[in-house]
Scaffold this active site. Sequence first.
Site, PDB file in Angstrom:
ATOM      1  N   ALA A  84       0.797  -1.231   0.000  1.00  0.00           N
ATOM      2  CA  ALA A  84       0.000   0.000   0.000  1.00  0.00           C
ATOM      3  C   ALA A  84       0.839   1.296   0.000  1.00  0.00           C
ATOM      4  O   ALA A  84       0.639   2.164  -0.864  1.00  0.00           O
ATOM      5  CB  ALA A  84      -0.972  -0.036   1.181  1.00  0.00           C
TER       6      ALA A  84
ATOM      7  N   ARG B  84      -5.128   0.197  -9.027  1.00  0.00           N
ATOM      8  CA  ARG B  84      -5.492  -0.798  -7.999  1.00  0.00           C
ATOM      9  C   ARG B  84      -6.519  -0.159  -7.050  1.00  0.00           C
ATOM     10  O   ARG B  84      -6.306   0.970  -6.598  1.00  0.00           O
ATOM     11  CB  ARG B  84      -4.260  -1.279  -7.223  1.00  0.00           C
ATOM     12  CG  ARG B  84      -3.305  -2.109  -8.078  1.00  0.00           C
ATOM     13  CD  ARG B  84      -2.313  -2.877  -7.235  1.00  0.00           C
ATOM     14  NE  ARG B  84      -2.899  -4.062  -6.626  1.00  0.00           N
ATOM     15  CZ  ARG B  84      -2.258  -4.811  -5.717  1.00  0.00           C
ATOM     16  NH1 ARG B  84      -1.037  -4.491  -5.333  1.00  0.00           N
ATOM     17  NH2 ARG B  84      -2.834  -5.886  -5.209  1.00  0.00           N
TER      18      ARG B  84
ATOM     19  N   ASP C 207      -4.119  -2.415   4.037  1.00  0.00           N
ATOM     20  CA  ASP C 207      -4.313  -1.655   2.795  1.00  0.00           C
ATOM     21  C   ASP C 207      -5.332  -0.553   2.958  1.00  0.00           C
ATOM     22  O   ASP C 207      -5.336   0.438   2.209  1.00  0.00           O
ATOM     23  CB  ASP C 207      -4.739  -2.592   1.665  1.00  0.00           C
ATOM     24  CG  ASP C 207      -3.544  -3.395   1.186  1.00  0.00           C
ATOM     25  OD1 ASP C 207      -3.205  -4.394   1.837  1.00  0.00           O
ATOM     26  OD2 ASP C 207      -2.914  -2.963   0.208  1.00  0.00           O
TER      27      ASP C 207
HETATM   28  O1  MRU Z   1      -1.208  -7.182  -3.333  1.00  0.00           O
HETATM   29  P1  MRU Z   1      -0.124  -6.525  -2.528  1.00  0.00           P
HETATM   30  O2  MRU Z   1       1.138  -7.307  -2.510  1.00  0.00           O
HETATM   31  O3  MRU Z   1       0.059  -5.083  -2.905  1.00  0.00           O
HETATM   32  O4  MRU Z   1      -0.707  -6.544  -1.045  1.00  0.00           O
HETATM   33  C1  MRU Z   1       0.077  -6.009  -0.011  1.00  0.00           C
HETATM   34  C2  MRU Z   1      -0.519  -6.158   1.334  1.00  0.00           C
HETATM   35  O5  MRU Z   1      -1.606  -6.668   1.504  1.00  0.00           O
HETATM   36  C3  MRU Z   1       0.240  -5.573   2.484  1.00  0.00           C
HETATM   37  O6  MRU Z   1       0.017  -6.303   3.651  1.00  0.00           O
HETATM   38  C4  MRU Z   1      -0.204  -4.118   2.708  1.00  0.00           C
HETATM   39  O7  MRU Z   1      -0.232  -3.420   1.506  1.00  0.00           O
HETATM   40  C5  MRU Z   1       0.666  -3.407   3.665  1.00  0.00           C
HETATM   41  S1  MRU Z   1       2.278  -3.127   3.004  1.00  0.00           S
HETATM   42  C6  MRU Z   1       3.124  -2.208   4.149  1.00  0.00           C
END
Ligand code: MRU
Length: 352
Positions: free
Chosen positions: A55, A96, A240
């Site tokens: 995120a 996204r 997120d």
């Molecule tokens: O699909 P992704 O790899 O972008 O998902 C990431 C996550 O779910 C993480 O746990 C979240 O973004 C926190 S990252 C500090």
Amino acid sequence: MIDYDRYDRVRAVSWRGDALELLDQRVLPFEQRYLSCRDVDAVAEAIRDLVVRGAPAIGIAAAWGVVLAARQIQSASGAEAAAALQPAMEALHRARPTAVNLAWALARMRSLLERSGTDWRMRLEEEAAAIQDEDLVANRAMGSLGASLIEPGSGVLTHCNTGSLATAGFGTALGVIRAGVAEGRVGEVFAGETRPWLQGARLTVWELLQDGIPAKLIADSAAAHLMDQGKVRWVVVGADRITANGDVANKIGTYALAIAARHHGLKFMVVAPSSTVDMNTPTGADIEIEQRDPAELLAYGGQRTVADGVQAWNPVFDVTPAALVDALVTERGVLHKPDTEGMRAMFGCTAA
Ligand code: MRU
């Protein structure tokens, strides 16, 4: 005092003055390939294709995407530039849907433009740099805050990748684990492989290896058994989007871990900067959960593992209800057992 040179060795997003350089997370851990994005379309595509992910990192990349888009326009004032850059910002926003950091970073860039005069171009670049720098500062603060909650010698389990690869550096949940290891609070680290994209297996354990932090990879389906064996005291994850009532959207599988942790009497910690808090969304039920290509489930490393003709359902996030969260750690402090009242007290009516 944490030695950040030892406990933070990877950078996913780097501004090079004329391009945004991204460590391509699709090919880690066996290849360290960098992708140079020279225009906003390349940044949006990199976000959509998970070249850059996590995120905070996608928010930072989007901010630099706006800087690249600004190179294509001629506007006399910030307000004029804000209007001219609207299509580019919308393209980035569409990349996204679930992580609010993306919308948050774009809103911050737009607001800066609306407040700027003829010097908008320089200020826009400074704002992107500030978004990136502030994230690193927040992560370091959260690392100490979160680690202080962990009893010395504890085993911890994490999910997905929340480290330097997912942020400006140090990480959120992984930052707490790094700080916890440095302070002797974390005795053993377990990481779930995080099917289907394998953020845990391909990224988290690789990232910890760079720091010399031993971590044990587990199959996602081994988590409840691990808890039953008494090997972990805390589950520590990122987020997120955190809604106004304290519900938490995070990588698919997080909800199951929270339920299993509660069943076993273990603690569940969510670590995220305030840029992940969305006070404009009332509850987790209001969050758009990204659905990705079912093909992610049907093959492994490019090799099909499932019979032709089989269909799959691939939501890549889930929502953990606030009631299952023991501690929410942001750079503003620790909120124990988050709920609507506590969220409002810490973040006000809107997080911006
Ligand atoms: O699909 P992704 O790899 O972008 O998902 C990431 C996550 O779910 C993480 O746990 C979240 O973004 C926190 S990252 C500090």
